[in-house]
Design a protein around this motif. Structure first.
Motif, PDB file in Angstrom:
ATOM      1  N   TYR A   1       0.827  -1.198   0.000  1.00  0.00           N
ATOM      2  CA  TYR A   1       0.000   0.000   0.000  1.00  0.00           C
ATOM      3  C   TYR A   1       0.867   1.256   0.000  1.00  0.00           C
ATOM      4  O   TYR A   1       2.047   1.240   0.360  1.00  0.00           O
ATOM      5  N   GLY A   2       0.239   2.347  -0.394  1.00  0.00           N
ATOM      6  CA  GLY A   2       0.861   3.655  -0.316  1.00  0.00           C
ATOM      7  C   GLY A   2      -0.205   4.706  -0.125  1.00  0.00           C
ATOM      8  O   GLY A   2      -1.334   4.564  -0.618  1.00  0.00           O
ATOM      9  N   LEU A   3       0.111   5.766   0.609  1.00  0.00           N
ATOM     10  CA  LEU A   3      -0.837   6.863   0.768  1.00  0.00           C
ATOM     11  C   LEU A   3      -0.077   8.169   0.854  1.00  0.00           C
ATOM     12  O   LEU A   3       1.098   8.211   1.223  1.00  0.00           O
TER      13      LEU A   3
ATOM     14  N   ILE B   1       4.001  11.338   2.966  1.00  0.00           N
ATOM     15  CA  ILE B   1       3.938  10.175   2.087  1.00  0.00           C
ATOM     16  C   ILE B   1       4.402   8.939   2.847  1.00  0.00           C
ATOM     17  O   ILE B   1       5.391   8.998   3.590  1.00  0.00           O
ATOM     18  N   GLU B   2       3.688   7.831   2.667  1.00  0.00           N
ATOM     19  CA  GLU B   2       4.131   6.582   3.271  1.00  0.00           C
ATOM     20  C   GLU B   2       3.812   5.405   2.358  1.00  0.00           C
ATOM     21  O   GLU B   2       2.892   5.460   1.542  1.00  0.00           O
TER      22      GLU B   2
ATOM     23  N   TYR C   1       7.401   2.770   5.612  1.00  0.00           N
ATOM     24  CA  TYR C   1       8.336   3.905   5.657  1.00  0.00           C
ATOM     25  C   TYR C   1       7.538   5.176   5.399  1.00  0.00           C
ATOM     26  O   TYR C   1       6.720   5.226   4.470  1.00  0.00           O
ATOM     27  N   ARG C   2       7.754   6.189   6.236  1.00  0.00           N
ATOM     28  CA  ARG C   2       6.997   7.438   6.132  1.00  0.00           C
ATOM     29  C   ARG C   2       7.946   8.622   6.027  1.00  0.00           C
ATOM     30  O   ARG C   2       9.006   8.648   6.667  1.00  0.00           O
ATOM     31  N   ASP C   3       7.553   9.604   5.236  1.00  0.00           N
ATOM     32  CA  ASP C   3       8.381  10.784   4.981  1.00  0.00           C
ATOM     33  C   ASP C   3       7.489  12.022   5.013  1.00  0.00           C
ATOM     34  O   ASP C   3       6.576  12.156   4.192  1.00  0.00           O
ATOM     35  N   ILE C   4       7.728  12.909   5.981  1.00  0.00           N
ATOM     36  CA  ILE C   4       7.006  14.183   6.061  1.00  0.00           C
ATOM     37  C   ILE C   4       7.995  15.309   5.814  1.00  0.00           C
ATOM     38  O   ILE C   4       9.016  15.420   6.500  1.00  0.00           O
TER      39      ILE C   4
ATOM     40  N   PHE D   1      11.092  14.787   8.298  1.00  0.00           N
ATOM     41  CA  PHE D   1      10.990  13.725   9.289  1.00  0.00           C
ATOM     42  C   PHE D   1      10.749  12.428   8.508  1.00  0.00           C
ATOM     43  O   PHE D   1       9.724  12.298   7.843  1.00  0.00           O
ATOM     44  N   LYS D   2      11.644  11.472   8.605  1.00  0.00           N
ATOM     45  CA  LYS D   2      11.485  10.265   7.789  1.00  0.00           C
ATOM     46  C   LYS D   2      12.046   9.065   8.524  1.00  0.00           C
ATOM     47  O   LYS D   2      12.945   9.185   9.370  1.00  0.00           O
ATOM     48  N   GLY D   3      11.496   7.877   8.193  1.00  0.00           N
ATOM     49  CA  GLY D   3      12.015   6.662   8.776  1.00  0.00           C
ATOM     50  C   GLY D   3      11.003   5.531   8.749  1.00  0.00           C
ATOM     51  O   GLY D   3       9.850   5.709   8.338  1.00  0.00           O
ATOM     52  N   PRO D   4      11.404   4.343   9.194  1.00  0.00           N
ATOM     53  CA  PRO D   4      10.525   3.169   9.171  1.00  0.00           C
ATOM     54  C   PRO D   4       9.554   3.178  10.343  1.00  0.00           C
ATOM     55  O   PRO D   4       9.787   3.818  11.367  1.00  0.00           O
ATOM     56  N   TYR D   5       8.460   2.431  10.178  1.00  0.00           N
ATOM     57  CA  TYR D   5       7.503   2.285  11.265  1.00  0.00           C
ATOM     58  C   TYR D   5       6.955   0.860  11.307  1.00  0.00           C
ATOM     59  O   TYR D   5       6.963   0.131  10.321  1.00  0.00           O
ATOM     60  N   LEU D   6       6.462   0.496  12.493  1.00  0.00           N
ATOM     61  CA  LEU D   6       5.721  -0.736  12.712  1.00  0.00           C
ATOM     62  C   LEU D   6       4.308  -0.365  13.131  1.00  0.00           C
ATOM     63  O   LEU D   6       4.116   0.571  13.922  1.00  0.00           O
ATOM     64  N   GLY D   7       3.320  -1.084  12.605  1.00  0.00           N
ATOM     65  CA  GLY D   7       1.946  -0.728  12.916  1.00  0.00           C
ATOM     66  C   GLY D   7       1.062  -1.954  13.101  1.00  0.00           C
ATOM     67  O   GLY D   7       1.406  -3.078  12.723  1.00  0.00           O
ATOM     68  N   LEU D   8      -0.094  -1.709  13.715  1.00  0.00           N
ATOM     69  CA  LEU D   8      -1.114  -2.727  13.910  1.00  0.00           C
ATOM     70  C   LEU D   8      -2.464  -2.103  13.606  1.00  0.00           C
ATOM     71  O   LEU D   8      -2.769  -0.995  14.069  1.00  0.00           O
ATOM     72  N   GLU D   9      -3.269  -2.795  12.801  1.00  0.00           N
ATOM     73  CA  GLU D   9      -4.604  -2.310  12.453  1.00  0.00           C
ATOM     74  C   GLU D   9      -5.632  -3.394  12.739  1.00  0.00           C
ATOM     75  O   GLU D   9      -5.423  -4.571  12.436  1.00  0.00           O
ATOM     76  N   VAL D  10      -6.771  -2.978  13.318  1.00  0.00           N
ATOM     77  CA  VAL D  10      -7.881  -3.875  13.599  1.00  0.00           C
ATOM     78  C   VAL D  10      -9.107  -3.357  12.850  1.00  0.00           C
ATOM     79  O   VAL D  10      -9.423  -2.161  12.900  1.00  0.00           O
ATOM     80  N   HIS D  11      -9.794  -4.254  12.131  1.00  0.00           N
ATOM     81  CA  HIS D  11     -10.981  -3.892  11.358  1.00  0.00           C
ATOM     82  C   HIS D  11     -12.164  -4.698  11.886  1.00  0.00           C
ATOM     83  O   HIS D  11     -12.147  -5.926  11.863  1.00  0.00           O
TER      84      HIS D  11
END
Length: 249
Positions: A181-183, A197-198, A219-222, A238-248
């Protein structure tokens, strides 16, 4: 942030036949831990100064609601931490917010551009292999950029809404539990611009009729480039990697 807030060009995109993923109401809740490398400079019109900003761990939390009602947009609310500190010994004179600092002065800096995104969007495509969302985001910022010597702190503040265009693309990888994905949120007006952008990959840990649970690695870049916005000039990243969790649900 008045100058940007009054100049949004993109209308909300209305598609009466836009596909909706959820029969009644879909709720998405997620969070990310973001490891940022922070670079750049800022000033108040008499030249910008770099401060050797520290790397930071930032947090981001979001909640989204999707529904099947035509013309009515879906909504996503996202809270973003965005702050850092730095220090420099000036190699030349520096003026900030009307106060001068001589070469050789040690200055500390504090930046806090944490903000809340409110996004209204439509699902242009939505199926297991491809989804594409389009809309607009309002970034509510209460910004602070400060410098501090041994005697006192000198700060500039700016608050308001920054409107940006919004887009998200998701592509499922067939026969796997993976989605890439990208957004992006972005706007450019005169000599000021904001880009958020991520991109990442998502692994579906749990997927059933009751709940979906997804792990994210991305990876996110602002980038924030301001030219005389409430007296602030900046070129910050501000840029770098991230870890995330999503619940639907």
């Amino acid at each position: 942030m008045k100058k940007i807030a009054v100049a949004i060009l993109a209308p909300v995109f209305i598609f009466s036949g836009a596909a909706q993923a959820d029969t009644l109401l879909g709720i998405y809740a997620g969070g990310q831990i973001w490891d940022t490398e922070n670079t750049g400079n800022f000033g108040s019109g008499d030249g910008n100064q770099s401060f050797g900003f520290a790397d930071e761990k930032q947090n981001s939390l979001y909640l989204a609601f999707e529904h099947p009602i035509p013309l009515l947009p879906n909504i996503k609310i996202r809270d973003n931490e965005l702050s850092t500190q730095g220090m420099v010994t000036l190699s030349e004179d520096f003026t900030y917010n009307g106060e001068g600092y001589a070469a050789g002065t040690t200055l500390a800096s504090s930046i806090d551009l944490s903000h809340t995104d409110v996004t209204l969007y439509y699902e242009i495509f939505d199926n297991d292999l491809l989804s594409f969302d389009l809309g607009v985001t309002g970034k509510k910022v209460d910004g602070l950029l400060a410098v501090r010597d041994a005697q006192s702190e000198n700060s500039l503040e700016s608050d308001g809404w920054i409107p940006t265009g919004y887009a998200q693309l998701r592509v499922g990888i067939p026969a796997t539990p993976l989605t890439v994905y990208g957004l992006a949120n972005a706007i450019s007006i005169d000599d000021s611009s904001v880009r958020d952008i991520e991109a990442g990959i998502e692994y579906r840990v749990i997927e059933n009729l009751a709940v979906d649970v997804n792990l994210q690695l991305g990876y996110r870049d602002i980038t924030i480039e301001l030219d005389d916005l409430d007296g602030i000039y900046s070129d910050l990243q501000f840029k770098g990697p991230y870890l995330g969790l999503e619940v639907h649900f």
